[in-house]
Design an enzyme around this catalytic site. Sequence first.
Site, short mmCIF file in Angstrom:
data_model
loop_
_atom_site.label_atom_id
_atom_site.label_comp_id
_atom_site.label_asym_id
_atom_site.label_seq_id
_atom_site.Cartn_x
_atom_site.Cartn_y
_atom_site.Cartn_z
N GLY A 1 -27.06 7.07 -32.01
CA GLY A 1 -28.26 7.01 -31.19
C GLY A 1 -29.07 5.74 -31.31
N GLY B 1 -24.04 7.24 -28.60
CA GLY B 1 -23.93 6.36 -27.45
C GLY B 1 -25.14 6.34 -26.54
N ASN C 1 -22.60 1.52 -33.50
CA ASN C 1 -21.41 1.02 -32.80
C ASN C 1 -21.75 0.52 -31.40
OD1 ASN C 1 -17.95 2.16 -32.61
ND2 ASN C 1 -18.91 0.49 -31.56
N THR C 2 -22.12 1.48 -30.53
CA THR C 2 -22.33 1.12 -29.13
C THR C 2 -23.38 0.03 -28.97
OG1 THR C 2 -21.81 3.43 -28.63
CG2 THR C 2 -22.72 2.11 -26.84
N LYS D 1 -15.54 10.18 -42.52
CA LYS D 1 -16.72 10.50 -41.72
C LYS D 1 -16.35 11.72 -40.88
CE LYS D 1 -19.38 9.20 -37.78
NZ LYS D 1 -19.53 8.28 -36.64
#
Lengths: 258, 65
Positions: free
Chosen positions: A186, A158, A207-208, A97
């Site tokens: 996002g 994030g 992720n976040t 990535k």
Amino acid sequence: MSKSFYGTVLSSPLMLGTAQYPSPDILRDAVRAARPGVVTVSLRRESAGERAGQAFWGLIQELGVPVLPNTAGCHTVKEAVTTAHMAREVFGTDWIKLEVIGELDTLQPDVFGLVEAARVLTEDGFKVFPYTTEDLVVAERLLAVGCEVLMPWGAPIGSGKGLNNVFGLRAMRAHFPDVPLVVDAGIGVPSHAAQALELGYDAVLINTAVAKAGDPALMAEAFRFAVQAGVLARTADPMEERDMAVPSTPVAGKALLA
Amino acid sequence: MQIVVNDEAHEVSAKTLAALIDELGYGGARVATAMDGSFVPVPYRARTVLRDGARIEIVAPMQGG
């Protein structure tokens, strides 16, 4: 029909990041609840005493999910290319990535460096997943240097703001109907992920949104169902929006009571 | 010989990158290495000679998004 990513069909369109969880146990629970097609991982300096990386590697092996290493935090082509080579050796995969960060407030990609790094890495045999914007010209350049997947942002990393430019993402989908597309960054809540898949995107990377939820494992499960809903909805061919109301209950046969 | 490993100064007796990995206690660990900003693959560590002031990076798997 699921598109393949460099010849691999993922078991789920959910790509899950492994960073920022409160503990390794909670990360493990979240991955099990999300059932992602891949997990993203990274490289950081290792202390000979603590060997934190070795423990993390053990956890990744235990989870048994394919890994997608990133070049997070890299700001130059050289940094990103060197990091990719180190990741290929450590993780035993030629998937990368590719992040070349260009600006600190938005963490938006340096698309010029991104194209150059993608070119170098593709020539070195890497299968590049470029973190990019929805810019179609940049996308064309990435494909021209050998990328077979594009990962436009939904919103800054994030931020949790969802799909900031639905028009741009829709245009990208329409412009590259055969290229596997992933919304990366996002996404804040499961409805954002469902929306990306309803637009015809092939996967989402999160992720976040999971790691920083009050209950990460529960949120991971919510995302698992959201991506399933999104894929089913896309397959079912959503209705077209209309500007004016149209009655859903038949008018014919209504009693005259006025 | 004085070298810098992950931004910390070390006085070491190792002559090669492979020997350095062992001397610092990374033996057997899943790590990747770079010297002066360039990747050094595992098979090249034994023939990569350290010089005074060399900047070594030793990295390992870590959580990522």
